[in-house]
Design an enzyme around this catalytic site. Structure first.
Site, PDB file in Angstrom:
ATOM      1  N   ASP A  25      49.333  69.753  15.609  1.00  0.00           N
ATOM      2  CA  ASP A  25      48.967  69.463  14.221  1.00  0.00           C
ATOM      3  C   ASP A  25      47.793  70.357  13.831  1.00  0.00           C
ATOM      4  O   ASP A  25      46.671  70.151  14.288  1.00  0.00           O
ATOM      5  CB  ASP A  25      48.604  67.965  14.135  1.00  0.00           C
ATOM      6  CG  ASP A  25      48.017  67.569  12.789  1.00  0.00           C
ATOM      7  OD1 ASP A  25      48.106  68.376  11.841  1.00  0.00           O
ATOM      8  OD2 ASP A  25      47.488  66.447  12.696  1.00  0.00           O
ATOM      9  N   ASN A  27      46.611  70.815  10.655  1.00  0.00           N
ATOM     10  CA  ASN A  27      45.809  70.423   9.478  1.00  0.00           C
ATOM     11  C   ASN A  27      45.305  68.989   9.531  1.00  0.00           C
ATOM     12  O   ASN A  27      44.815  68.461   8.530  1.00  0.00           O
ATOM     13  CB  ASN A  27      46.593  70.671   8.174  1.00  0.00           C
ATOM     14  CG  ASN A  27      47.791  69.736   8.050  1.00  0.00           C
ATOM     15  OD1 ASN A  27      48.114  69.019   8.998  1.00  0.00           O
ATOM     16  ND2 ASN A  27      48.428  69.729   6.899  1.00  0.00           N
ATOM     17  N   ASP A  33      52.762  71.031  12.751  1.00  0.00           N
ATOM     18  CA  ASP A  33      53.072  71.932  11.642  1.00  0.00           C
ATOM     19  C   ASP A  33      53.110  73.400  12.103  1.00  0.00           C
ATOM     20  O   ASP A  33      52.892  73.696  13.282  1.00  0.00           O
ATOM     21  CB  ASP A  33      52.061  71.733  10.499  1.00  0.00           C
ATOM     22  CG  ASP A  33      50.631  71.733  11.017  1.00  0.00           C
ATOM     23  OD1 ASP A  33      50.345  72.529  11.936  1.00  0.00           O
ATOM     24  OD2 ASP A  33      49.806  70.931  10.532  1.00  0.00           O
ATOM     25  N   ASP A 201      73.383  74.140  14.030  1.00  0.00           N
ATOM     26  CA  ASP A 201      73.529  72.724  14.361  1.00  0.00           C
ATOM     27  C   ASP A 201      75.004  72.291  14.293  1.00  0.00           C
ATOM     28  O   ASP A 201      75.699  72.602  13.317  1.00  0.00           O
ATOM     29  CB  ASP A 201      72.689  71.931  13.348  1.00  0.00           C
ATOM     30  CG  ASP A 201      72.553  70.473  13.685  1.00  0.00           C
ATOM     31  OD1 ASP A 201      71.975  70.166  14.738  1.00  0.00           O
ATOM     32  OD2 ASP A 201      73.011  69.632  12.878  1.00  0.00           O
ATOM     33  N   GLU A 255      75.347  75.285  18.576  1.00  0.00           N
ATOM     34  CA  GLU A 255      75.391  73.967  19.218  1.00  0.00           C
ATOM     35  C   GLU A 255      76.844  73.529  19.149  1.00  0.00           C
ATOM     36  O   GLU A 255      77.418  73.464  18.060  1.00  0.00           O
ATOM     37  CB  GLU A 255      74.486  72.957  18.503  1.00  0.00           C
ATOM     38  CG  GLU A 255      74.338  71.682  19.321  1.00  0.00           C
ATOM     39  CD  GLU A 255      73.824  70.481  18.527  1.00  0.00           C
ATOM     40  OE1 GLU A 255      73.258  69.585  19.153  1.00  0.00           O
ATOM     41  OE2 GLU A 255      74.000  70.421  17.300  1.00  0.00           O
TER      42      GLU A 255
END
Ligand code: GLC
Length: 539
Positions: A25, A27, A33, A201, A255
């Site tokens: 993280d 932020n 992120d 995907d 995938e």
């Protein structure tokens, strides 16, 4: 660079999967992120990986954490800005790490403007699959992969729309050429920004028989098996290659649930390439935590079957862990560093591109979820709801949910023993950190030569030798229920790998030469394999 040189580069690479929401993280809002990924690029470089695959970063309501896209050409504000993404691509390139983006192209979020238009009977109605119900019920007997019917009827609509996954993920109608062009355009948008390719995907289900016939066995698990590899799959993939991939130096990783090695081989045939590598489900589908005792002989057979089926012609990947599964060291091992190292050895010594899921290189384990409030996974929540509807007690339903939830792999990355495992400076994180981060973390392993992390680095470095990338594979003891023994042979050189798949000592099988191992993870006795020992000998 010729096409075959390019292919060799992908074959040699080790792929590292990042689940951005859980990686780092940057932020301080409790959610991982893109800035967090940029910050940790030196960590990836140090590990030695050549490709970083990011689970979806596109705009999304995040019901399925990005696999429900609401805009293919926008960055999810939760993860940052377009400028952050561009900086990531640049910074990664400087370190010779290629960024592969994940694109959920079989379906969009129902909040995507395309679906909203379809819902309003607009021009894009036909971009999705709409059918009349049968006597007020769903149009066919397909069951969603996540459980429940795979059709939903919006209020005030006289038709149902198809969703193989959650009802918030409506299946795109790939029969419609406008849909295909829109997806191609989105891919080109990112490739023009310098990404190194895509992980596609559930790509094996994009083509469906337009009459959407009932399946013989409507239980949820085998739906892939019934409908994967639809009639126009090859055509759609060839078109995608022609319109998109052939114009870039990039990789297409499919995938591929529901296809066997013979069908998969066609998709990666170098004479008619549609995809560069396949990411099959035979190993992914094995979860002893859910399905009971681990059938080791069947597990080993999968490696031989796929190596024989695709082998040197075309290309395999080896994926036993990802964001959809429990942690490998908890699924197949006992959570110990030795079992984690043995499983990494398995992944990194195959004739296939190895995929490491974030945290596997530390031996991260499943999490001790205590209540339903600790769980975010939409599939797990559906599992709980359906179990309760079937009359299971709260306790039974919760136990089943904890066994299967994908959140085991999604708890924040364990960077250090600090607050929130060094993942975030926020007060709370979107999923709770695993309490074992106080001892199991990247910082603690950094200067420990005996750590899982150090071991992973050595294994990754081993693949500089073409023997490990290209050498022929042979299972030397397929019926041995305890030990996986295989040879890798390349230009007159031979290595033998022996993996003790059990947490108890086993005698050295005769086919394992009595030589000193090059990268011992456990044990020192030549004639005995220690619990979870991974032994590599050069013959
Ligand atoms: C793939 C993803 C999974 C997602 C599903 C639907 O299997 O790996 O996370 O839920 O597709 O997009």
């Amino acid at each position: 660079m010729t096409a075959s040189e390019r292919a060799a580069r992908w074959k040699r690479a080790v792929v590292y999967q990042i689940y951005p929401k859980s990686f780092r993280d940057g932020n301080g809002d409790g959610v991982g992120d893109i800035r967090g990924v940029i910050e940790k690029l030196p960590y990836l470089k140090d590990l030695g990986v050549g490709v970083a695959w990011l689970s979806p970063i596109f705009a999304s309501p995040m019901i399925d954490n990005g696999y429900d896209t609401s805009d293919y050409c926008a960055v999810n504000p939760l993860f940052g800005t377009m400028a952050d993404a561009e900086e990531l691509f640049e910074e990664a390139k400087k370190r010779d790490i290629r960024i592969v983006l994940d694109i959920a192209l079989n379906h969009t979020s129902t909040q995507h403007p395309w679906f909203q238009d379809a819902l309003a009977q607009g021009e894009k109605r036909d971009w999705y699959w709409w059918r009349e119900g049968r006597c007020g019920a769903a149009p066919n007997n397909w069951r969603s992969i996540f459980g429940g019917p795979s059709w939903s009827q919006p209020d005030g609509d006289d038709q149902f729309y198809l969703h193989l996954f959650d009802k918030s993920q409506a299946d795109l109608n790939w029969e419609n050429p406008e849909v295909r062009s829109a997806i191609h355009a989105a891919m080109r948008f990112w490739l023009d920004k310098g990404v190194g390719g895509f992980r596609l995907d559930v790509v094996t289900v994009i083509s469906k028989e337009p009459d959407l016939r009932d399946v013989i066995d409507p239980r949820p698990a085998p739906l892939y098996r019934h409908i994967a590899g639809g009639p126009r799959l090859h055509e759609f993939l060839r078109e995608m290659r022609r319109e998109v991939f052939s114009h870039y130096d990039c990789i297409a990783i499919g995938e591929a649930p529901g296809v066997d090695p013979a069908r998969a081989a066609k998709l990666v045939d170098p004479a008619d390439p549609m995809l560069d590598m396949i990411y099959h489900f035979d190993l992914v589908a094995m979860n002893p935590v859910v399905a009971g005792p681990w059938d080791r002989v069947a597990f080993k057979r999968i490696f031989s079957a796929w190596d024989k089926g695709i082998g040197a012609n075309g290309w395999n990947s080896v994926v036993i862990s990802n964001h959809d599964l429990g942690r490998i060291s908890s699924r197949f091992g006992d959570g110990s560093p030795e079992s984690a190292k043995m499983l990494l050895t398995l992944v990194l010594t195959q004739r296939a591109t190895p995929f490491i899921y974030q945290g596997d290189e530390l031996g991260m384990t499943n999490a001790p979820f205590e209540s339903l409030d600790d769980i975010d996974d939409v599939w797990a929540k559906t599992t709980y709801r359906l179990a309760r509807e079937k009359g299971r007690t709260e306790q039974q339903a919760f136990a089943a949910t904890v066994a299967m939830t994908r959140d085991h792999a999604r708890t924040p990355f364990q960077w250090s023993a600090a607050l929130n495992a060094g993942f975030s400076e926020a007060e709370t994180t979107w999923l709770r950190v695993n309490p074992n981060h106080t001892t199991l973390n990247a910082a603690a392993q950094e200067h420990d030569g005996a750590s899982v992390r150090a071991f992973a680095k050595q294994l990754i470095a081993l693949r500089d030798d073409p023997l490990w990338v290209f050498g022929a594979f042979e299972d030397l003891a397929p019926d041995d229920p305890d030990v996986f023994v295989y040879a890798r042979t390349y230009e007159g050189r031979r290595a033998v790998v022996a993996l003790n798949l059990r947490g108890e000592a086993k005698p050295r099988p005769d086919c394992v030469p009595a030589l000193t191992p090059i990268l011992p993870n456990a044990g020192t006795e030549i004639d005995t394999l220690a619990p979870w020992e991974a032994r590599i000998v050069l013959v």
